[in-house]
Write an enzyme that holds these catalytic residues in place. Structure first.
Site, PDB file in Angstrom:
ATOM      1  N   SER A   1     -13.383  -4.487   0.445  1.00 62.24           N
ATOM      2  CA  SER A   1     -14.263  -3.910  -0.581  1.00 62.24           C
ATOM      3  C   SER A   1     -15.736  -4.101  -0.259  1.00 62.24           C
ATOM      4  O   SER A   1     -16.527  -4.461  -1.135  1.00 62.24           O
ATOM      5  CB  SER A   1     -13.957  -4.518  -1.955  1.00 62.24           C
ATOM      6  OG  SER A   1     -13.401  -3.581  -2.804  1.00 62.24           O
TER       7      SER A   1
ATOM      8  N   TYR B   1       0.814  -1.219   0.000  1.00 63.10           N
ATOM      9  CA  TYR B   1       0.000   0.000   0.000  1.00 63.10           C
ATOM     10  C   TYR B   1       0.846   1.266   0.000  1.00 63.10           C
ATOM     11  O   TYR B   1       1.945   1.268   0.550  1.00 63.10           O
ATOM     12  CB  TYR B   1      -0.912   0.009   1.234  1.00 63.10           C
ATOM     13  CG  TYR B   1      -1.980  -1.042   1.246  1.00 63.10           C
ATOM     14  CD1 TYR B   1      -2.217  -1.869   0.145  1.00 63.10           C
ATOM     15  CD2 TYR B   1      -2.765  -1.245   2.381  1.00 63.10           C
ATOM     16  CE1 TYR B   1      -3.198  -2.845   0.184  1.00 63.10           C
ATOM     17  CE2 TYR B   1      -3.757  -2.214   2.419  1.00 63.10           C
ATOM     18  CZ  TYR B   1      -3.963  -3.015   1.315  1.00 63.10           C
ATOM     19  OH  TYR B   1      -4.943  -3.975   1.358  1.00 63.10           O
TER      20      TYR B   1
ATOM     21  N   GLY C   1     -16.579   1.600  -3.522  1.00 64.18           N
ATOM     22  CA  GLY C   1     -17.371   2.833  -3.481  1.00 64.18           C
ATOM     23  C   GLY C   1     -18.573   2.808  -4.405  1.00 64.18           C
ATOM     24  O   GLY C   1     -19.417   3.709  -4.357  1.00 64.18           O
TER      25      GLY C   1
ATOM     26  N   LEU D   1     -17.969  -2.015   0.031  1.00 61.84           N
ATOM     27  CA  LEU D   1     -18.766  -1.099  -0.787  1.00 61.84           C
ATOM     28  C   LEU D   1     -18.424  -1.235  -2.263  1.00 61.84           C
ATOM     29  O   LEU D   1     -18.758  -0.354  -3.069  1.00 61.84           O
ATOM     30  CB  LEU D   1     -18.555   0.347  -0.329  1.00 61.84           C
ATOM     31  CG  LEU D   1     -18.982   0.670   1.103  1.00 61.84           C
ATOM     32  CD1 LEU D   1     -18.719   2.137   1.421  1.00 61.84           C
ATOM     33  CD2 LEU D   1     -20.450   0.331   1.322  1.00 61.84           C
TER      34      LEU D   1
ATOM     35  N   GLY E   1     -23.355   4.745  -4.645  1.00 57.92           N
ATOM     36  CA  GLY E   1     -24.127   5.398  -5.696  1.00 57.92           C
ATOM     37  C   GLY E   1     -23.397   6.509  -6.412  1.00 57.92           C
ATOM     38  O   GLY E   1     -23.940   7.117  -7.345  1.00 57.92           O
ATOM     39  N   LYS E   2     -22.170   6.791  -6.043  1.00 56.42           N
ATOM     40  CA  LYS E   2     -21.486   7.961  -6.596  1.00 56.42           C
ATOM     41  C   LYS E   2     -21.103   7.828  -8.070  1.00 56.42           C
ATOM     42  O   LYS E   2     -20.824   8.830  -8.728  1.00 56.42           O
ATOM     43  CB  LYS E   2     -20.254   8.300  -5.755  1.00 56.42           C
ATOM     44  CG  LYS E   2     -19.117   7.314  -5.845  1.00 56.42           C
ATOM     45  CD  LYS E   2     -17.892   7.851  -5.089  1.00 56.42           C
ATOM     46  CE  LYS E   2     -17.520   6.955  -3.953  1.00 56.42           C
ATOM     47  NZ  LYS E   2     -16.368   7.489  -3.202  1.00 56.42           N
TER      48      LYS E   2
ATOM     49  N   LEU F   1     -21.246   0.973  -4.352  1.00 51.48           N
ATOM     50  CA  LEU F   1     -22.517   0.844  -3.640  1.00 51.48           C
ATOM     51  C   LEU F   1     -22.967   2.131  -2.948  1.00 51.48           C
ATOM     52  O   LEU F   1     -24.099   2.218  -2.482  1.00 51.48           O
ATOM     53  CB  LEU F   1     -22.441  -0.309  -2.639  1.00 51.48           C
ATOM     54  CG  LEU F   1     -22.479  -1.703  -3.290  1.00 51.48           C
ATOM     55  CD1 LEU F   1     -21.993  -2.772  -2.321  1.00 51.48           C
ATOM     56  CD2 LEU F   1     -23.886  -2.024  -3.777  1.00 51.48           C
TER      57      LEU F   1
END
Length: 347
Positions: free
Chosen positions: A236, A53, A241, A238, A245-246, A243
């Site tokens: 993960s 990372y 990301g 989401l 909605g963005k 989920l």
């Protein structure tokens, strides 16, 4: 905040784990420290990182920076003992990490010492193999996964080699518990069988992807988790990301992961949107934050040891942590189940 034990160890971790893979690329050191401060204040005691990372994007120039930010927080606060710290050694394929040789005794010995130095600590609570050397179906590789080219004896020899060095690290006090990531059912069970036969460290957890759009763990891995006490650390949750909605309608907010990693590891493609819209509709109708609903769903699973959240802003972090007090109604769960039947594997 609830706490669960890692496998059959005495290590208790918060049901929400603070993920860190954007620290050093999308997040500054000061922002990383702010996230640590807030999460710990809210009862999070579990932090996950990796020698690889940050990943947004992956870069030889930034590799290891995330661990350095965590280490500087430990040095600044003196709160190392308050944190269950997890990190990972990379599998094969990253040329800038020991020539891409992957996980074996020599590479793990070098990797753990480098991580300890960056993290400014003398021990790691959970040391994980980031992905197997032999190949796997994770990271959207299921469409061309072919285990029939793999060598069984070579795979078992590598698993044994890894467990032997992990045993050495445990005896030296550098590692408390051992985990896997992006593993298969056969792989996890083979680690368990070898450990049982040899007295080497037992696998405590596996860190695999799990979210409303990708639920492979519900099947044979759930059975293994139940019988063998190997909990899931869900990454993960989401779907990068999605989920939230963005990204609906082709939107790519400036600074978002979708603006950096164009398809979010293969997740951001047309098949996911009908399912996402259906989940967003459930959240809207019931007055729920869609991210909190998605995370709260993960927390309902009996095999879940901890759900790993990742945030690039404090509002995102606060919304994600609100999932721990959100209890989904029977109606919401039934509606989620109906959407899943219609869209069982959209990513």
């Amino acid at each position: 905040m609830k706490y669960n034990h890692l496998g059959r160890t005495d290590i208790a971790v918060s049901e929400i784990c603070l993920g860190t893979m954007t620290w050093g690329s999308q997040n500054t050191e000061a922002e990383a420290h702010e996230q640590m401060d807030y999460a710990v204040e809210k009862g999070v005691n579990f932090v996950d990182t990796a020698e690889l990372y940050p990943t947004t994007p992956l870069s030889v120039e930034t590799q290891g920076r995330t661990e350095e930010y965590i280490g500087s927080w430990f040095a600044k606060t003196g709160r190392r003992r308050d944190i269950v710290l997890a990190t990972k050694v990379a599998g094969k394929g990253r040329d800038y990490l020991r020539n891409g040789q992957g996980a074996d005794a020599a590479n793990i010995r070098a990797a753990v010492d480098a991580s300890l130095k960056r993290l400014k600590t003398d021990y790691i609570d959970l040391y994980q193999v980031h992905w197997p050397n032999r190949g796997h179906f994770h990271f959207r590789q299921s469409w061309h996964y072919n285990p029939f080219t793999q060598d069984r004896e070579k795979a078992i020899a590598n698993i044994t080699d890894i467990l032997e060095i992990m045993g050495e690290l445990v005896r030296a006090g550098k590692v408390r518990a051992v985990g896997l990531s992006n593993e298969t059912t056969w792989g996890i069970q083979k680690y368990l069988s070898v450990a049982e036969k040899t007295g080497l460290p037992r696998i405590a957890s596996t860190q695999n992807e799990y979210n409303l759009l990708y639920r492979h763990f519900d099947l044979d891995l759930a059975e293994l988790s139940h019988y063998e006490d190997v909990g899931l650390l869900a990454y993960s949750p989401l779907a990068g990301g999605i989920l939230s909605g963005k990204y609906v309608g082709g939107e790519r907010p400036v600074g978002s992961r979708g603006s950096i990693n164009h398809d979010i590891g293969g997740r951001l493609q047309p098949l996911q949107e009908p399912a996402v819209l259906a989940y967003l509709e459930i959240a809207t109708r019931h007055g729920l934050d869609p991210s909190a609903m998605a995370l709260a769903y993960c927390l309902t699973k009996p095999f879940m040891a901890s759900v790993i959240i990742g945030a690039t802003s404090m509002p995102q972090l606060k919304a994600d942590l609100s999932a721990v007090v959100l209890e989904l109604s029977a109606d919401v769960l039934a509606e989620i189940a109906r959407v899943h039947r219609l869209h069982p594997m959209p990513i």
